[in-house]
Write an enzyme that holds these catalytic residues in place. Structure first.
Site, mmCIF file in Angstrom:
data_model
loop_
_atom_site.group_PDB
_atom_site.id
_atom_site.type_symbol
_atom_site.label_atom_id
_atom_site.label_comp_id
_atom_site.label_asym_id
_atom_site.label_seq_id
_atom_site.Cartn_x
_atom_site.Cartn_y
_atom_site.Cartn_z
ATOM 1 C CE1 TYR A 3 -3.161 -2.963 -0.041
ATOM 2 C CE2 TYR A 3 -3.217 -2.498 2.604
ATOM 3 C CZ TYR A 3 -3.681 -3.113 1.476
ATOM 4 O OH TYR A 3 -4.463 -4.253 1.765
ATOM 5 N N GLY A 41 -18.759 -2.407 1.525
ATOM 6 C CA GLY A 41 -18.621 -2.427 0.048
ATOM 7 C C GLY A 41 -18.180 -1.348 -0.852
ATOM 8 N N GLY A 57 -17.470 1.688 0.377
ATOM 9 C CA GLY A 57 -18.049 2.956 0.836
ATOM 10 C C GLY A 57 -19.634 2.862 0.379
#
Length: 332
Positions: free
Chosen positions: A58, A221, A223
């Protein structure tokens, strides 16, 4: 906050954790701000969301560096989960499961995280060119060396299939059966939400039967289940939702009945209950071994998510959620 146990190592964490990826990877880049992210992580810990879920890819690396700044001050408050096995190249991601690389990657993660031990070290993806037993064996050596407390495996994403077949996670289960022969699996991380329930078919029961913790990724999901996204608003090019088949303007509009159902249940509970809390409560209701790690970039979202641990759904709530329409994508 309610405490739950992760797998063979009997590690206790709060029922709601914090997915740190959106702070520096895959989501709207213009909203990724270091100082705000730091405040968000602190707010999550203050609210009892002890599990901080990150990965070396990330950023790459910047997410671990961010979490390390918090851990330097609050290591005792946090349960640290990071991942190994994926390398970020120019416009692509490749797997690397070579034992030597795993050892070097762990040492690098420890330095960035400013800690001497990782609570849960997860294999992000198995390397197709390396037997998974070899990769897992190298990870097990890290436990013996005291650098890692427990091991986990990330499942191959559910979006490889459009229809949510029962055999969706067969490949992941085969990997799990193989690595269990080398060293115990403490946790499996996979997508699980109201609109992506595929893990309920076989993967979640596999974990429950063996006392393996289940870390529910993307429980909101991406957001959508918060009810705060507007159909047709669009996403920045670096946001994964710009290419997601459920986030075209047409499909977001078509999936509004899912959010509407969550909102009805939230209003029935009152007290400021939100669709996000209802969606997270549904995930937690799937088993005592389930921990949810919703992503958040803002303090208020982290605190709102943490509050879901205290929400108890009624039989009526559960029945209504079971009757919500299946989420649609642009392939439908």
């Amino acid at each position: 906050m309610e405490r739950r146990t992760i797998g063979a190592a009997a590690l206790e964490v709060g029922a709601i954790g914090l997915g740190c990826m959106p702070m520096s990877w895959a989501y709207t880049g213009s909203q990724q701000r270091g100082d705000r992210s730091l405040r968000t992580v602190h707010a999550a810990l203050d609210a009892g969301s002890s599990l901080l879920d990150t990965a070396d890819m990330y950023g790459p690396f910047t997410n671990e560096l961010l979490i390390g700044r918090v851990l330097k001050e609050r290591r005792r408050d946090a349960f640290v989960s990071t991942k190994v096995g994926l390398l970020v190249g120019d416009q692509h991601v490749v797997a690397n499961g070579r034992p030597g690389y795993v050892r070097r990657a762990c040492d690098a993660s420890l330095r960035r995280l400013q800690t001497d031990v990782i609570d849960l070290y997860q294999l992000h993806r198995a390397d197709p060119e390396i037997p998974v037993e070899e990769t897992w064996g190298a990870m097990a050596e890290l436990v013996s060396a005291g650098k890692v407390r427990a091991l986990g495996l990330c499942a191959v994403g559910a979006r490889a299939s459009r229809r949510g077949r029962a055999d969706l996670y067969d490949g992941t289960i085969r990997q799990l059966e193989r690595v269990q022969q080398v060293f115990p699996v403490s946790a499996v991380q996979a997508e699980l939400s109201v609109w992506s329930p595929e893990a309920l078919e076989r993967l979640l029961p596999w974990c429950e039967a063996r006392g393996v913790g289940f870390v529910a990724a993307m429980p909101l999901g991406n957001g959508f289940l918060t009810g705060t996204l507007t159909p047709g608003h669009g996403f920045e090019p670096d946001d994964v939702r710009a290419r997601h088949p459920r986030f075209t303007a047409e499909m977001m509009a078509a999936n509004q009945p899912v959010v509407a159902g969550l909102r009805r249940i939230a209003e029935r509970h009152g007290g400021g209950t939100t669709p996000a809390r209802v969606a997270l409560a549904w995930v937690l209701a799937q088993g005592r071994h389930v921990v949810a790690v919703p992503g958040a970039k803002r303090e208020e979202w982290a605190m709102e998510n943490a509050g879901a641990a205290g929400l108890e759904l009624t039989g009526r709530d559960v029945a209504e959620m079971a009757g919500l329409p299946r989420a649609r994508g642009s392939w439908d």
